[in-house]
Design an enzyme around this catalytic site. Structure first.
Site, PDB file in Angstrom:
ATOM      1  N   THR A 221       0.824  -1.197   0.000  1.00  0.00           N
ATOM      2  CA  THR A 221       0.000   0.000   0.000  1.00  0.00           C
ATOM      3  C   THR A 221       0.862   1.252   0.000  1.00  0.00           C
ATOM      4  OG1 THR A 221      -2.009   0.916   0.938  1.00  0.00           O
ATOM      5  CG2 THR A 221      -0.248   0.438   2.483  1.00  0.00           C
TER       6      THR A 221
ATOM      7  N   LYS B 168      -8.293   2.458   3.676  1.00  0.00           N
ATOM      8  CA  LYS B 168      -7.252   2.366   4.704  1.00  0.00           C
ATOM      9  C   LYS B 168      -7.151   3.634   5.546  1.00  0.00           C
ATOM     10  CE  LYS B 168      -4.931  -0.424   1.329  1.00  0.00           C
ATOM     11  NZ  LYS B 168      -3.946  -0.389   0.282  1.00  0.00           N
TER      12      LYS B 168
ATOM     13  N   GLY C   7      -4.246   6.596   8.982  1.00  0.00           N
ATOM     14  CA  GLY C   7      -4.055   5.762   7.809  1.00  0.00           C
ATOM     15  C   GLY C   7      -3.127   4.626   8.169  1.00  0.00           C
TER      16      GLY C   7
ATOM     17  N   SER D 263       4.752   0.573   0.717  1.00  0.00           N
ATOM     18  CA  SER D 263       5.734   0.236  -0.311  1.00  0.00           C
ATOM     19  C   SER D 263       5.964   1.359  -1.308  1.00  0.00           C
ATOM     20  CB  SER D 263       5.323  -1.044  -1.038  1.00  0.00           C
ATOM     21  OG  SER D 263       4.054  -0.883  -1.601  1.00  0.00           O
TER      22      SER D 263
END
Length: 179
Positions: free
Chosen positions: A7, A39, A51, A130
């Site tokens: 994500t 998220k 988040g 990521s």
């Protein structure tokens, strides 16, 4: 803590307004499991945004614990984040959780990790996941070089750039804002 994949979450605080956004991709290994996951959560009666990146179940556990800390410490976000990070590092159960969080209100942004870190970014931009370095580079450039963009626009453009580059980030972007 190993690098959290799957994500990208980006938060920007500018002119007393904060936006936190994330892509919607959830992966299981190298497979896209779902493309429209939310998220981002609104906490503390709409005063704080959170988040998360990493395991969804682990992140929900951390958000619940963070909400408990907010309740215990009268909505003080920084104190609650520090207490959560201490518990996360010391508690045998929590230590195994694989997630990271960004929490933000209209005065500050914090990154909370399982290694006991509570980081307040110097430039009021925080990213995790990521695609975080792509989103962070984009957000810094946009914030420093385009004064017309507000925090929500910077988050959206930064996440779009990250999604164009990172295979663990998609274009299904959800953004919440305060201020």
């Amino acid at each position: 803590m190993s690098k959290v994949k799957s994500t990208t979450v980006c938060a920007v605080l500018k002119d007393g307004k904060v936006a936190v956004g994330a892509d919607g991709q959830a992966t299981m290994g190298n497979t896209v499991a779902k493309s429209n996951v939310n998220k981002i959560r609104v906490l503390n009666d709409g005063k704080i945004l959170a988040g998360f990146a990493g395991s969804t179940a682990d992140a929900f556990t951390l958000i619940e614990r963070f909400e408990e800390k907010l309740s215990k410490y009268g909505g003080n976000m920084k104190r609650s984040a520090i207490e959560l990070a201490k518990d996360w590092r010391m508690d045998r159960y929590l230590r195994r959780l694989e997630a990271m969080m960004i929490v933000a209100d209209t005065s500050q942004i914090l990154i909370i990790s399982g290694t006991g870190d509570v980081l307040e970014p110097d430039n009021n931009i925080a990213t995790i996941g990521s695609g975080s370095m792509y989103a962070q580079a984009a957000a810094i450039a946009l914030k420093e070089n385009n004064s017309k963009l507000n925090s929500e626009e910077i988050v959206r453009k930064s996440l779009t750039i990250a999604a164009d580059i990172c295979i663990y980030t998609n274009h299904n972007i959800v953004i919440e804002k305060l201020g």
